[in-house]
Structure formats: C-alpha cells, structure tokens
Write a protein that holds these residues in place. Structure first.
Motif, PDB file in Angstrom:
ATOM      1  N   ASN A 142       0.809  -1.210   0.000  1.00 23.29           N
ATOM      2  CA  ASN A 142       0.000   0.000   0.000  1.00 23.29           C
ATOM      3  C   ASN A 142       0.851   1.272   0.000  1.00 23.29           C
ATOM      4  O   ASN A 142       0.412   2.333   0.400  1.00 23.29           O
ATOM      5  N   ASP A 143       2.098   1.142  -0.421  1.00 21.76           N
ATOM      6  CA  ASP A 143       2.953   2.329  -0.379  1.00 21.76           C
ATOM      7  C   ASP A 143       2.713   3.197  -1.618  1.00 21.76           C
ATOM      8  O   ASP A 143       1.899   2.892  -2.469  1.00 21.76           O
ATOM      9  N   THR A 144       3.415   4.291  -1.670  1.00 24.07           N
ATOM     10  CA  THR A 144       3.226   5.197  -2.800  1.00 24.07           C
ATOM     11  C   THR A 144       4.513   5.266  -3.617  1.00 24.07           C
ATOM     12  O   THR A 144       4.941   6.331  -4.036  1.00 24.07           O
ATOM     13  N   LYS A 145       5.159   4.130  -3.811  1.00 20.30           N
ATOM     14  CA  LYS A 145       6.388   4.096  -4.617  1.00 20.30           C
ATOM     15  C   LYS A 145       6.086   4.520  -6.046  1.00 20.30           C
ATOM     16  O   LYS A 145       5.075   4.128  -6.627  1.00 20.30           O
ATOM     17  N   THR A 146       6.993   5.304  -6.619  1.00 27.10           N
ATOM     18  CA  THR A 146       6.788   5.765  -7.992  1.00 27.10           C
ATOM     19  C   THR A 146       8.027   5.464  -8.830  1.00 27.10           C
ATOM     20  O   THR A 146       8.489   6.296  -9.611  1.00 27.10           O
ATOM     21  N   THR A 147       8.548   4.266  -8.644  1.00 30.41           N
ATOM     22  CA  THR A 147       9.818   3.892  -9.267  1.00 30.41           C
ATOM     23  C   THR A 147       9.805   3.999 -10.795  1.00 30.41           C
ATOM     24  O   THR A 147      10.753   4.520 -11.392  1.00 30.41           O
ATOM     25  N   VAL A 148       8.736   3.493 -11.403  1.00 30.01           N
ATOM     26  CA  VAL A 148       8.695   3.482 -12.870  1.00 30.01           C
ATOM     27  C   VAL A 148       8.693   4.918 -13.402  1.00 30.01           C
ATOM     28  O   VAL A 148       9.423   5.264 -14.341  1.00 30.01           O
ATOM     29  N   THR A 149       7.871   5.748 -12.772  1.00 26.90           N
ATOM     30  CA  THR A 149       7.786   7.149 -13.191  1.00 26.90           C
ATOM     31  C   THR A 149       9.130   7.861 -12.990  1.00 26.90           C
ATOM     32  O   THR A 149       9.589   8.604 -13.861  1.00 26.90           O
ATOM     33  N   GLU A 150       9.753   7.619 -11.841  1.00 27.56           N
ATOM     34  CA  GLU A 150      11.040   8.263 -11.553  1.00 27.56           C
ATOM     35  C   GLU A 150      12.097   7.875 -12.590  1.00 27.56           C
ATOM     36  O   GLU A 150      12.814   8.739 -13.106  1.00 27.56           O
ATOM     37  N   ASN A 151      12.159   6.588 -12.891  1.00 34.45           N
ATOM     38  CA  ASN A 151      13.150   6.132 -13.877  1.00 34.45           C
ATOM     39  C   ASN A 151      12.887   6.749 -15.242  1.00 34.45           C
ATOM     40  O   ASN A 151      13.818   7.139 -15.945  1.00 34.45           O
ATOM     41  N   PHE A 152      11.614   6.852 -15.589  1.00 34.43           N
ATOM     42  CA  PHE A 152      11.297   7.457 -16.881  1.00 34.43           C
ATOM     43  C   PHE A 152      11.732   8.928 -16.906  1.00 34.43           C
ATOM     44  O   PHE A 152      12.386   9.382 -17.863  1.00 34.43           O
ATOM     45  N   LEU A 153      11.393   9.669 -15.853  1.00 27.37           N
ATOM     46  CA  LEU A 153      11.741  11.108 -15.826  1.00 27.37           C
ATOM     47  C   LEU A 153      13.254  11.310 -15.893  1.00 27.37           C
ATOM     48  O   LEU A 153      13.749  12.239 -16.538  1.00 27.37           O
ATOM     49  N   LYS A 154      13.996  10.411 -15.243  1.00 28.59           N
ATOM     50  CA  LYS A 154      15.464  10.501 -15.306  1.00 28.59           C
ATOM     51  C   LYS A 154      15.944  10.228 -16.721  1.00 28.59           C
ATOM     52  O   LYS A 154      16.878  10.862 -17.212  1.00 28.59           O
ATOM     53  N   SER A 155      15.279   9.284 -17.382  1.00 25.66           N
ATOM     54  CA  SER A 155      15.718   8.898 -18.738  1.00 25.66           C
ATOM     55  C   SER A 155      15.552  10.027 -19.748  1.00 25.66           C
ATOM     56  O   SER A 155      16.215  10.057 -20.776  1.00 25.66           O
ATOM     57  N   ILE A 156      14.626  10.958 -19.466  1.00 26.59           N
ATOM     58  CA  ILE A 156      14.491  12.089 -20.395  1.00 26.59           C
ATOM     59  C   ILE A 156      15.247  13.326 -19.879  1.00 26.59           C
ATOM     60  O   ILE A 156      15.073  14.433 -20.396  1.00 26.59           O
ATOM     61  N   ASN A 157      16.041  13.126 -18.835  1.00 24.92           N
ATOM     62  CA  ASN A 157      16.883  14.202 -18.280  1.00 24.92           C
ATOM     63  C   ASN A 157      16.107  15.450 -17.877  1.00 24.92           C
ATOM     64  O   ASN A 157      16.528  16.571 -18.161  1.00 24.92           O
ATOM     65  N   ILE A 158      15.011  15.245 -17.200  1.00 22.67           N
ATOM     66  CA  ILE A 158      14.214  16.391 -16.743  1.00 22.67           C
ATOM     67  C   ILE A 158      14.982  17.115 -15.639  1.00 22.67           C
ATOM     68  O   ILE A 158      15.773  16.492 -14.916  1.00 22.67           O
ATOM     69  N   ASP A 159      14.778  18.439 -15.513  1.00 20.92           N
ATOM     70  CA  ASP A 159      15.489  19.173 -14.467  1.00 20.92           C
ATOM     71  C   ASP A 159      14.964  18.754 -13.093  1.00 20.92           C
ATOM     72  O   ASP A 159      13.820  18.321 -12.953  1.00 20.92           O
ATOM     73  N   ASN A 160      15.838  18.916 -12.089  1.00 20.45           N
ATOM     74  CA  ASN A 160      15.545  18.401 -10.754  1.00 20.45           C
ATOM     75  C   ASN A 160      14.304  19.010 -10.102  1.00 20.45           C
ATOM     76  O   ASN A 160      13.530  18.322  -9.438  1.00 20.45           O
ATOM     77  N   GLU A 161      14.117  20.293 -10.348  1.00 24.59           N
ATOM     78  CA  GLU A 161      12.979  20.985  -9.721  1.00 24.59           C
ATOM     79  C   GLU A 161      11.650  20.430 -10.267  1.00 24.59           C
ATOM     80  O   GLU A 161      10.730  20.123  -9.511  1.00 24.59           O
ATOM     81  N   SER A 162      11.570  20.285 -11.578  1.00 25.26           N
ATOM     82  CA  SER A 162      10.350  19.724 -12.187  1.00 25.26           C
ATOM     83  C   SER A 162      10.144  18.294 -11.722  1.00 25.26           C
ATOM     84  O   SER A 162       9.020  17.881 -11.423  1.00 25.26           O
ATOM     85  N   PHE A 163      11.236  17.525 -11.671  1.00 28.49           N
ATOM     86  CA  PHE A 163      11.174  16.132 -11.206  1.00 28.49           C
ATOM     87  C   PHE A 163      10.484  16.054  -9.846  1.00 28.49           C
ATOM     88  O   PHE A 163       9.529  15.307  -9.652  1.00 28.49           O
ATOM     89  N   LYS A 164      10.943  16.890  -8.924  1.00 29.75           N
ATOM     90  CA  LYS A 164      10.408  16.832  -7.560  1.00 29.75           C
ATOM     91  C   LYS A 164       8.933  17.229  -7.520  1.00 29.75           C
ATOM     92  O   LYS A 164       8.125  16.617  -6.831  1.00 29.75           O
ATOM     93  N   LYS A 165       8.584  18.264  -8.304  1.00 25.96           N
ATOM     94  CA  LYS A 165       7.191  18.721  -8.313  1.00 25.96           C
ATOM     95  C   LYS A 165       6.259  17.645  -8.858  1.00 25.96           C
ATOM     96  O   LYS A 165       5.189  17.386  -8.297  1.00 25.96           O
ATOM     97  N   ILE A 166       6.651  17.032  -9.960  1.00 26.95           N
ATOM     98  CA  ILE A 166       5.798  16.026 -10.613  1.00 26.95           C
ATOM     99  C   ILE A 166       5.614  14.804  -9.702  1.00 26.95           C
ATOM    100  O   ILE A 166       4.498  14.315  -9.500  1.00 26.95           O
ATOM    101  N   ILE A 167       6.723  14.322  -9.124  1.00 27.09           N
ATOM    102  CA  ILE A 167       6.649  13.138  -8.259  1.00 27.09           C
ATOM    103  C   ILE A 167       5.775  13.406  -7.037  1.00 27.09           C
ATOM    104  O   ILE A 167       4.949  12.578  -6.637  1.00 27.09           O
ATOM    105  N   LYS A 168       5.918  14.593  -6.484  1.00 25.71           N
ATOM    106  CA  LYS A 168       5.115  14.961  -5.300  1.00 25.71           C
ATOM    107  C   LYS A 168       3.623  14.902  -5.642  1.00 25.71           C
ATOM    108  O   LYS A 168       2.810  14.360  -4.888  1.00 25.71           O
ATOM    109  N   ILE A 169       3.259  15.439  -6.786  1.00 22.24           N
ATOM    110  CA  ILE A 169       1.840  15.447  -7.199  1.00 22.24           C
ATOM    111  C   ILE A 169       1.346  14.017  -7.375  1.00 22.24           C
ATOM    112  O   ILE A 169       0.307  13.616  -6.853  1.00 22.24           O
ATOM    113  N   ILE A 170       2.117  13.216  -8.097  1.00 24.77           N
ATOM    114  CA  ILE A 170       1.681  11.855  -8.408  1.00 24.77           C
ATOM    115  C   ILE A 170       1.536  11.002  -7.146  1.00 24.77           C
ATOM    116  O   ILE A 170       0.637  10.182  -7.032  1.00 24.77           O
TER     117      ILE A 170
END
Ligand code: ADP
Ligand code: NI
Length: 218
Positions: free
Chosen positions: A69-97
């Motif tokens: 029942n956790d809120t792991k977002t591993t797949v999304t995180e790996n994808f965002l890293k693969s497109i080299n998104i900036d760190n600030e956007s990364f954190k905002k998107i993951i927090k929302i999801i």
C-alpha cells in the motif's frame, strides 16, 4: 530536450504502458485527464508543463496494482530521469503523483500547489458524469463485483486494505466516492464542470432504482 519534446515522449511512453489496461485506467482515461488538466491549467494560471506531465504520468505507478500500500513511484522516476528532466520539475511532478489519489478517502490527498490541484480536479472529473458511471462499472466488473445488492449495507472504509479488498456492489461506489467528488474540487473551473456531471449521476441513480423496483410510470 525541450519541454514540448518531453511531453511528446511522455505521451508515447504512457500510451505504450496503458494501452490495454482493463480496469478504467487505459490510455483514453489519461488522454481525457490530460486535456481537462490542460484546459483547467490555462484558466487557473497554473504551470502547464508540470500539469501536463503529471496528468500524463499520474496512473503509471498505481497503488491498487501493487501488492503493497505504499506510494512508490519507481517506474515514473526512472522514466523522468531517462528524459533528463530538471531536478525541480522532477520533484514537483513526483510529489503530485504520490499524493493525488483518493484511495477511498482514508489517506490525506490534499494538494498544496495550484498544479497539484488542477491535476487532481481533472482526474476527479473523469470519475464522475456519464464517463464516471461507465468507469465505475468497468472497474467493478474487473473485480467480479455485482451491479447492486439492496441487502448490502453501505461500507464506510477505515483502511486501505478494506478499500482494496471489499466485495461490495458497484452502486456503493457512488456513495463512498463519486457523489462526494463535486464538493472536493479544488478550482472554480472544475467546480463548474462538476455540477452538470454530478446532476447526471443523480438522475442515473433515480432511474436505476425506479427500474430496479419496477415502479416506472407507463
Ligand atoms: P483515484 O485515482 O482517485 O484513486 P481510482 O484509481 O481509485 O481513482 O479509480 C479509477 C476508476 O475506477 C475511477 O473511475 C473510479 O471511480 C473507479 N473505481 C475505483 N474503485 C472502485 C470501486 N470500488 N467500485 C467501482 N469503481 C471504482
Ligand atoms: Ni486517473
């Protein structure tokens, strides 16, 4: 990579992952939420890039399909890293999801940014109205739930496991969640859209019960 290209890459990634998803989280759900979110973002002056990316990725790591029942977002995180998104956007998107989902109303899904509010509203709008009704019965069917049983008492969920494993009829879902959503919308734009969709569900339930009890007027 510029932001438009990132959005296009994300669309392809999500489409590939969710195309054949059979419980109401298919690509067309994502596409509807994406379009609604983009529209609301513009009306509410939210950052469109963060909103669009979060809308596209919001169901990729869904808690209901994992065994914990956790809120792991591993797949999304790996994808965002693969497109080299900036760190600030990364954190905002993951927090929302990680915080967007209603989860039977038993966890806190309050959004603290306008971008989160917009995406949450768009996801919730797609759970109500005619589409919401269709999705509820699709989800119920995927869990082998019956349409309705007048002898079952409404359940007020207390834990995530109860939400996940309940064998309730699908009509109960209207009372545990769908009819509550209108008053949980964050933005005025979504509140307005929700009115009509809510009314349609109320009309649906009235006709449903009158057919069930065979007290239609002929
Ligand atoms: P959220 O992202 O808000 O948690 P869900 O992923 O729980 O939404 O729901 C996806 C879709 O399935 C929605 O249309 C929702 O109304 C429907 N759904 C979820 N749980 C049930 C249920 N117990 N019975 C019927 N439909 C459900
Ligand atoms: Ni969704």
């Amino acid at each position: 990579m510029n932001k438009d290209l990132m959005i296009e890459k994300t669309k392809l990634f999500v489409k590939d992952k969710l195309e054949y998803e059979g419980s109401g989280h298919d690509w067309f759900h994502i596409e509807r939420v994406y379009k609604l979110a983009k529209y609301i973002a513009q009306k509410e002056n939210a950052d469109s890039f963060i909103v669009e990316m979060s809308a596209l990725l919001h169901d990729i790591d869904d808690w209901k399909f994992s065994n914990t029942n956790d809120t792991k977002t591993t797949v999304t995180e790996n994808f965002l890293k693969s497109i080299n998104i900036d760190n600030e956007s990364f954190k905002k998107i993951i927090k929302i999801i990680q915080t967007i989902s209603f989860k039977g109303g038993v966890v806190d899904s309050t959004q603290h940014t306008i971008e989160g509010k917009v995406v949450q509203d768009a996801d919730r709008l797609d759970a109500i109205g005619a589409i919401g009704i269709a999705r509820a019965f699709t989800y119920g069917g995927s869990k082998s739930r019956i349409i309705y049983d007048p002898n079952l008492k409404p359940i007020d969920f207390k834990s995530l496991n109860e939400v996940k494993n309940s064998q309730n009829h699908t009509i109960n879902h209207f009372y545990e969640k769908l009819l509550k959503l209108k008053d949980l919308m964050n933005t005025n734009t979504a509140k307005e859209i929700a009115q009509k969709r809510h009314k349609f569900m109320e009309d649906f339930l009235n006709v449903f019960y009158s057919e069930w009890n065979f007290n239609e007027q002929y």
